[in-house]
Every structure is written in C-alpha cells, then in structure tokens.
Write an enzyme that holds these catalytic residues in place. Structure first.
Site, PDB file in Angstrom:
ATOM      1  N   HIS A 174      84.821 -13.582  13.996  1.00  0.00           N
ATOM      2  CA  HIS A 174      83.699 -13.581  14.952  1.00  0.00           C
ATOM      3  C   HIS A 174      84.096 -12.906  16.270  1.00  0.00           C
ATOM      4  CE1 HIS A 174      81.805 -16.510  12.247  1.00  0.00           C
ATOM      5  NE2 HIS A 174      82.965 -17.153  12.258  1.00  0.00           N
ATOM      6  N   SER A 209      85.144  11.648  31.979  1.00  0.00           N
ATOM      7  CA  SER A 209      83.789  11.518  32.491  1.00  0.00           C
ATOM      8  C   SER A 209      83.523  12.632  33.494  1.00  0.00           C
ATOM      9  CB  SER A 209      83.608  10.154  33.168  1.00  0.00           C
ATOM     10  OG  SER A 209      82.433  10.125  33.946  1.00  0.00           O
ATOM     11  N   LYS A 229      87.961   7.524  33.930  1.00  0.00           N
ATOM     12  CA  LYS A 229      87.535   7.256  32.552  1.00  0.00           C
ATOM     13  C   LYS A 229      88.307   8.088  31.531  1.00  0.00           C
ATOM     14  CE  LYS A 229      84.539   5.132  31.200  1.00  0.00           C
ATOM     15  NZ  LYS A 229      83.121   5.531  31.165  1.00  0.00           N
ATOM     16  N   GLU A 279      83.774   7.127  18.547  1.00  0.00           N
ATOM     17  CA  GLU A 279      82.344   6.859  18.649  1.00  0.00           C
ATOM     18  C   GLU A 279      81.533   7.798  17.762  1.00  0.00           C
ATOM     19  OE1 GLU A 279      81.610   7.189  22.804  1.00  0.00           O
ATOM     20  OE2 GLU A 279      82.567   5.273  23.294  1.00  0.00           O
TER      21      GLU A 279
END
Length: 463
Positions: free
Chosen positions: A161, A282, A288, A295
């Site tokens: 979980h 970024s 970043k 992704e």
C-alpha cells in the site's frame, strides 16, 4: 505510373479509377511499406517454389529473383518511388518489378492472392518484432541482474500500500522485476511458436488449383509448417493480437518500474539518482532534475493498450474470410511495436546508469516499525506463543513506541516486559534491519544468500 495503368492491375472489372477520397481511404502504402523486406522475401520464396513445381520456368524465376533484389536495393537506398495509386506495398513492388523485368513479373502472382500475401508479410514482420522484443527484454533483465548482484546486501524498505512493511534487500527488489520480465519473455516465446505457420499458398480463401508446394515455401520462410486451413490462414490475425497482448502486459511491468523510479528519484525519497542521460531540467526552476524518460515510458502503456483494443474491435465482428477492415491491423501494431522497443531500450539505459543511495535506503528501511513482524516471529519461536497472540503483543509495543516518538529497537527491555513478562534481551537481535533481511532465508526470500542464488540462476539461463 498513371492511375489508368494502376487500375489495369485490378483487372477489367472497374472501368473508372477511384476518386481522391477513395484512394485516400483505400491506400495503405503510407505505412505498409515497412513490410517491404518481408514482402520481397515471401515473393522470392514463392517464385522459387513455382519454378521447382514446374509452374513457371527457371528462366522466369531467375529474372524474378534478380528483379526483386533490385527492387529491395532501391527501397533500402531510398530510391524507390512509392505510389498511393498502387494502394499497398505488394502492388508497388510488383509494378516496379514489371518495369525492370517485363512479362515474367506477371507470373509471380500465380497460385497466390494478396490475401495470403499480406497475411504472410504481416506474420513475418510480427515474428521479427517478437524476436526483437525478446532481445530487448533479455537486455533489460541483465541490467537488473547487475543491479541485484551489486546490491544483494543493501537494505531498503519493502512496501505494501506504499506504506513501509518489512525490510528487503535492493537485490531482492531488482530480481522481482527480473521475474516479471521473464514471464513477458516466455509469453513472447510461446506466441512465436503458436504463430509460426505459413499462410502462403492459401490464395484468396480456398487454396489454388496449381500444384504448389506449401511445405517448401513454409520451410524457406522459417515457418514450422503451412497453415492447415486456407480460410483460417487468410482470416487469422491472432498472431498480431497475441503480440499486442504480450506487449501490453510487458508495458504494464515497465510502467510499474517507471513509477517506482519516479517516486524513488524524488527529493522526498532520494532512493536513487538517475543519470543526466535520462533526465531533463526545468525551464524555470534550476534545481529540478526530472525523470522524464521514466514518465514517458509510463505513458506508453496507453498507446500499446490502445492498439490492442483497436485491433480486437476491428476483428471481433468479421465473418470469414478476408474483409478490407483487416487493412486496419497494421498501423496500431507498428506503433505499439515501436513504442515497446523504445520503452525497453530507455528502461535498460536508466537501470544501467542509476545509482542507489544506500544511506537513504537503509535509513528508510528502519523506519515505520518495519521489524514489527520480526518481533512477532521471535515471540512465536522463542516463547512458543500463538501467532495471533504475538501479533497483539507486537501491536501493543508498536503503539508504545509510536506514542514516545521512537522505533521498536529504541524501547528498553523494561518497556517490553511491561507488555509481556517473558520477553528477554535476545529480542533485540532480531530488530535490526540487517538481521531482519538475513533471517528471510526461505526460497525466494530477501536474504542476501537467496538473492545471490537467484542471480546465479538467471545469469546461467541468459548466458
């Protein structure tokens, strides 16, 4: 070639050519040109068989063979003029062959139809993609095995979980994905065996009256046997559906690993550092480092699943044998294959390059009362306590530690005996995360020895 001359290849049934709309909806050359190599390979095998069976002369067969090699060379060199007016790769190749060798080109289509021709070409193409997928999966498995071998003893949290459950080893986690990918590999291997029957010679749907040798062409093209029923041979797209199904399940596994890499590489987790080769920055936030490759792989499942669904819907309502609907079988299969191979290659690169942050992993492994189960197991073993009672005692101790803002190993023996008087100092020997993972020696467990055994097994299997 003019539209009028292209219509002559259809025969005398149609007096006028299709208008621009019909040509646009009917033509498939924009994408099925990818099967040029398979088309020419199948035609060469067919011509050789026709000559051996005495259906065409050896001279014509030799002209066809040489002409097809010339066509293939033109395609490979980018010098071939693909024509939408000629509809598909089959007619484009045949028309060019006729320009090169003349009349013998017209004998090539004896004893076959575009129905069995396209089924053969497509099956050959899918078979090649299965072989490529198997190679890509094996390369990723080897990258994961290398990570597992390096980190057989590194401890990290195991989750259920997405909550800390029990400590595991980095190697154990890596090998979980090896097992997933092994099932993907076996599915592709199994699908390849099942699909490896040749449609060539089934003709339009009923076979042919010419004395062709379908076993000869099947063998020449690397098939195990010719398909046993001509209706089924031209109607079947199970091989493409099965490829897409296997690809979809594999994409799910890649997506799950991608999700973990996205989470693990975040500032909140810091479990792994991904290389600059598979990350981006970024445009506005200089701090970043985004896991874009992971992704994008995670998103590929949508396209691959979409292809699987699309072809299933195309095929679900078709009567035997061939229907023009089946022209819609290729674009989505091509796209899914491209994206699967890209995802496999990108994931292999990320896994090879990523670095585990062992300090963060170990710190996280000991948090969240991760050794509570070890405590319960010790109570069962050392005190002969029923597990349900041990579970209750452990839960009470967890609540005590939580109320004090500490972890289980930080409790004193006095604290523990206040809950159960027979607990001894020995209990602290099972509460460390390294002790925990070392104790999980059952087959398939997380103990370093078990991880190394599985690494050795897979290294031997993959070579």
């Amino acid at each position: 070639m003019t539209e009028k001359s292209s219509n002559q290849m259809w025969g005398g049934r149609f007096a006028a050519g299709p208008d621009a709309i019909m040509e646009a909806i009917n033509a498939s050359i924009g994408y099925d040109r990818r099967m040029a190599t398979q088309d020419i390979t199948g035609s060469r095998a067919h011509a050789a068989m026709l000559a051996k069976a005495g259906i065409i002369t050896d001279k014509d067969a030799e002209a066809i063979r040489e002409g097809l090699l010339t066509v293939l060379s033109e395609i490979d060199n980018g010098n071939f003029n693909f024509s939408a007016a000629l509809e598909d790769i089959h007619m484009n190749v045949e028309a060019r062959l006729k320009e090169i060798i003349g009349e013998p080109a017209g004998r090539l289509h004896t004893g076959r139809s575009r129905n069995d021709q396209v089924a053969t070409d497509f099956k050959l193409w899918v078979r090649d993609q299965i072989d490529a997928a198997i190679s890509g999966i094996e390369a990723l498995m080897k990258a994961l095995i290398a990570q597992a071998e390096a980190g057989a003893e590194w401890v990290m949290p195991g989750f259920t979980h997405l909550q800390t459950a029990q400590p595991v080893t980095w190697g154990h986690h890596m090998m979980a994905y090896v097992e997933m990918l092994a099932r993907d590999r076996s599915r592709f291997i199994d699908a390849r065996k099942r699909m490896n029957e040749s449609p060539l010679g089934a003709a339009a749907l009923a076979g042919t009256s010419f004395p062709i040798d379908r076993h000869m062409t099947a063998e020449a093209l690397g098939f195990d046997r010719p398909a046993a029923n001509s209706l089924d041979a031209v109607s079947d797209r199970d091989f493409a559906l099965e490829f897409l199904s296997c690809a979809s399940i594999c994409a799910v596994h890649l997506s799950r690993l991608s999700e973990e890499l996205v989470i693990w590489s975040s500032a909140q987790f810091r479990f792994v550092t991904l290389s600059d080769r598979f990350s981006t920055g970024s445009s506005i936030m200089p701090q970043k480092k985004n896991p874009d490759a992971a992704e994008l792989i995670r998103a590929k499942i949508g396209r691959i699943f979409g292809a699987n669904t699309a072809l299933t819907i195309v095929m679900k309502g078709l009567p035997l044998a061939y229907s023009k609907d089946m022209q819609e079988d290729k674009e989505q299969t091509f796209d899914a294959a491209d994206n699967l191979m890209l995802a496999l290659a990108a994931m292999e690169g990320m896994v090879k390059d990523m670095s585990a942050n062992t300090e963060s992993l170990e710190a996280a492994a000991g948090s969240g009362f991760s050794t509570a189960t070890d405590l319960a197991d010790w109570l069962v073993r050392a005190l002969n306590m029923p597990f349900r009672d041990a579970h209750h005692v452990t839960g009470t101790l967890v609540a005590m530690a939580e109320s004090r803002g500490c972890d289980l190993p930080d409790l004193t023996l006095e604290d523990m005996t206040s809950v159960h008087e027979h607990i001894t100092e020995e209990v602290f020997g099972v509460l460390g995360v390294h002790n925990s993972v070392a104790s999980r020696t059952s087959y398939g467990g997380t103990a370093p020895a078990q991880v190394r055994a599985q690494v050795s097994r897979w290294k031997e299997q993959l070579g």
